[in-house]
Structures are given as C-alpha cells and as structure tokens.
Design an enzyme around this catalytic site. Structure first.
Site, short mmCIF file in Angstrom:
data_model
loop_
_atom_site.label_atom_id
_atom_site.label_comp_id
_atom_site.label_asym_id
_atom_site.label_seq_id
_atom_site.Cartn_x
_atom_site.Cartn_y
_atom_site.Cartn_z
N TYR A 216 0.85 -1.28 -0.17
CA TYR A 216 0.02 0.01 0.10
C TYR A 216 1.11 1.31 0.08
O TYR A 216 0.82 2.49 -0.88
CB TYR A 216 -0.96 -0.09 1.24
CG TYR A 216 -1.98 1.20 1.41
CD1 TYR A 216 -3.01 1.23 0.51
CD2 TYR A 216 -1.70 2.11 2.28
CE1 TYR A 216 -3.92 2.40 0.83
CE2 TYR A 216 -2.57 3.25 2.39
CZ TYR A 216 -3.76 3.20 1.43
OH TYR A 216 -4.64 4.12 1.94
N LYS B 19 1.03 4.05 -2.93
CA LYS B 19 0.55 5.59 -2.62
C LYS B 19 2.09 6.53 -2.57
O LYS B 19 1.71 7.69 -3.35
CB LYS B 19 0.08 5.69 -1.08
CG LYS B 19 -1.17 5.09 -1.10
CD LYS B 19 -2.45 5.43 -1.99
CE LYS B 19 -3.57 5.02 -1.63
NZ LYS B 19 -4.59 5.52 -2.63
P1 NAP Z 1 -13.45 2.33 0.89
O1 NAP Z 1 -14.44 2.89 1.90
O2 NAP Z 1 -12.93 1.00 1.37
O3 NAP Z 1 -14.11 2.58 -0.48
C1 NAP Z 1 -12.98 2.18 -1.59
C2 NAP Z 1 -13.97 2.52 -2.85
O4 NAP Z 1 -12.98 2.29 -3.85
C3 NAP Z 1 -15.22 1.92 -3.27
O5 NAP Z 1 -16.07 2.73 -3.72
C4 NAP Z 1 -14.85 0.75 -3.95
O6 NAP Z 1 -15.88 0.48 -5.06
C5 NAP Z 1 -13.72 1.29 -4.82
N1 NAP Z 1 -12.91 0.58 -5.58
C6 NAP Z 1 -12.01 -0.55 -5.20
N2 NAP Z 1 -11.65 -1.20 -6.16
C7 NAP Z 1 -11.92 -0.52 -7.10
C8 NAP Z 1 -11.35 -0.93 -8.42
N3 NAP Z 1 -10.65 -1.62 -9.04
N4 NAP Z 1 -12.37 -0.24 -9.57
C9 NAP Z 1 -13.09 1.05 -9.25
N5 NAP Z 1 -13.44 1.25 -7.80
C10 NAP Z 1 -12.63 0.65 -6.99
O7 NAP Z 1 -11.98 3.35 0.93
P2 NAP Z 1 -11.84 4.77 1.50
O8 NAP Z 1 -11.35 4.78 2.99
O9 NAP Z 1 -12.85 5.73 1.28
O10 NAP Z 1 -10.57 5.25 0.67
C11 NAP Z 1 -10.73 6.12 -0.66
C12 NAP Z 1 -9.07 6.36 -0.78
O11 NAP Z 1 -8.37 7.00 0.28
C13 NAP Z 1 -8.23 5.21 -1.33
O12 NAP Z 1 -7.50 5.50 -2.20
C14 NAP Z 1 -7.43 5.02 -0.02
O13 NAP Z 1 -6.41 4.21 -0.06
C15 NAP Z 1 -7.23 6.27 0.64
N6 NAP Z 1 -7.17 6.64 1.92
C16 NAP Z 1 -8.03 6.19 2.84
C17 NAP Z 1 -7.69 6.41 4.16
C18 NAP Z 1 -8.64 5.87 5.33
O14 NAP Z 1 -8.05 6.27 6.38
N7 NAP Z 1 -9.75 5.60 5.11
C19 NAP Z 1 -6.49 7.13 4.46
C20 NAP Z 1 -5.55 7.41 3.55
C21 NAP Z 1 -5.90 7.30 2.16
P3 NAP Z 1 -16.97 -0.68 -4.49
O15 NAP Z 1 -17.52 -0.27 -3.40
O16 NAP Z 1 -17.62 -0.82 -5.90
O17 NAP Z 1 -15.95 -2.04 -4.21
#
Ligand code: NAP
Length: 246
Positions: A154, A158
C-alpha cells in the site's frame, strides 16, 4: 463554484469517494460516480446527490483495467462533451508483513491504487489537453509519505501516486491542467473499520489532533483542489491527517 463542471470520481460508492462526489455535486458539478462492484451503494450516492438538488449518475469500471478506463473516459466525453475534474480515489488495502506478503496481494494493490490512477490520467489527458483545462486530484496517503509496517504494498502504491502526480503536473501544466494529491491520515470508512482496536488506538496515539477524520473533512480539500481557489497550485501533496505527518 463548480457550476456546469463535469466531474468523475473513482471509487465513489462509499467512504471518501462518496463524500467527495457529494461535495462536488453540492457545489454545482455534474458527477459521474464510479464503482467496482457495489452497484447499490453507488446508486445510493447518486440518490443522495439528487435529493440534495444535484446531478449525478453511476459508472461501473474496474480502474485496474486499462482498456475499461479508456471506455469509461470516452463515455463521459460522449455524454457530457468534456471532463473538468478527475478524482482518482479508488483504492484498496491488502495488509501483511513484508516477509509473508504474497505476490498476488502486492500486485493487486499496485494494480488498483497506482496503475488505476495512471490508467484514468492516461486516457483523460488526451481530452484535457485539447480542452486546455482540467483538475486532476489523486488520493494518496500518509502511508505513502511515512511508510507503515504491514503496508509495504500500500505504501509503495501511494508513494508511487505522489511521483505520478508530480510528473503529470509537470507534463500538463503548460496546457492549464493542474494535478495535485491529497494525503489523508486515518479516516473513518470501511477501509479502516476492519482494523483491530489495538491498531486503531495506536494510530490515534500518533495524531496530534487526537481523532480520526470524517470523509467530509477530506472531501473539503478535494473541493478546494477542484475549484479555482487553487488555480495557482500544481504538483502538490496536501496532507489532511490531523498533524500525523508533520
Ligand atoms: P473504502 O471505503 O474501502 O472505499 C473504496 C472505494 O474504492 C469503493 O468505492 C470501491 O468500490 C472502490 N474501488 C475499489 N477497487 C476498485 C476498482 N478496482 N475499480 C473501481 N473502484 C474500486 O475506501 P476509503 O477509505 O474511502 O478510501 C478511499 C481512498 O482514500 C483510497 O485510495 C484510500 O487508499 C485512501 N485513503 C484512505 C484512508 C482511510 O483512513 N480510510 C487514509 C488514507 C488514504 P466498490 O464499493 O464497488 O468496491
């Protein structure tokens, strides 16, 4: 603020992507809500946007698929004639210690988080260059800046997104296209809800502000980078992490 702008948010069925889609729509953008498998959740994002007086539609596509991303971008252009804001938010984790990590878990995370971001930029840039305008916002992470034990795949993906952001920013700047990244810390979404209480407590202990972010707090920064308020910014990584990475 974004009246009549056309936006595409990847991974907008849930979490940060949903909050970003809602925020952009609230400020006037027509939003394409991309998802992978959660069709009902993506439709819920659209329904919430429409309920708030906004405009949006769903768009299924696996961002890890180069050709499918080409079709997704082409369909946006066909329907709307342009693309103003591209938010590369789709992402996954497959955590594990480096010593035990399978090649498959490494590749899957790289294919979605890093290559997926390349795929959409690669296909969209053709149209953005012709338009001579556009805002690209890539979701990176504090893990891509600091590294994190148990997240080598990861963190690498990133960190790659940061390099991709800066290179794309340099290539596209002369045509008025801005490329920036947002680096959240710990945000309350499905991605982090699966973490053990011990890991959550350890993360919280590293956050000067002493709490996790809501998805809306990340979406506020996406809105800023999508708007003309950030017109003179490109190639930047904005940390939205409660002070975690300072
Ligand atoms: P999440 O709640 O797990 O949601 C992930 C989203 O990505 C879902 O809409 C999922 O679609 C979509 N997705 C996954 N694989 C995909 C693919 N191959 N093609 C198209 N869509 C895909 O994640 P989140 O926490 O909101 O994170 C969003 C972003 O922020 C990510 O890039 C993550 O790395 C980054 N981030 C998150 C955090 C945190 O603490 N949460 C911190 C730093 C960075 P489906 O629902 O259809 O599966």
């Amino acid at each position: 603020m974004l009246t009549d702008k056309i936006a595409l948010v990847t991974g907008a069925s849930r979490g940060i992507g949903r909050a970003a889609a809602k925020k952009l729509a609230e400020h006037g953008a027509y939003v394409y809500v991309n998802y992978l498998g959660s069709e009902a959740a993506a439709q819920e994002t659209v329904a919430e946007i429409i309920q708030n007086g906004g405009r949006a539609e769903t768009l299924q596509c696996n961002v890890a698929d180069f050709a499918a991303c080409g079709e997704m971008i082409a369909s946006v252009i066909k329907k709307s004639g342009r693309l103003d804001i591209l938010v590369n938010n789709a992402g996954i984790t497959k955590d594990g210690l480096l010593m035990k990590m399978s090649e498959e878990d490494y590749d899957q995370v790289m294919d979605i988080n890093l290559k997926g971001t390349f795929h959409t930029i690669r296909h969209a840039s053709r149209y953005l260059l012709k338009q001579r305008s556009g805002k690209i916002i890539n979701m990176t992470s504090v893990s891509g800046i600091l590294g994190n034990a148990g997240q080598s795949n990861y963190s690498a993906s990133k960190a790659g997104v940061i390099g991709l952001t800066k290179s794309a920013a340099r290539e596209l700047a002369s045509r008025g296209i801005c490329v920036n990244a947002v680096a959240p810390g710990y945000v309350t979404t499905d991605m982090t809800s699966v973490l053990s209480d011990q890991v959550k407590a350890q993360m919280l202990s590293q956050i000067p502000l002493g709490r996790a972010a809501s998805p809306e707090e990340i979406a506020n920064v996406v809105l800023f980078l999508a708007s003309e308020q950030s017109a003179y910014m490109t190639g930047q990584v904005l940390s939205v992490d409660g002070g975690m990475s300072m």
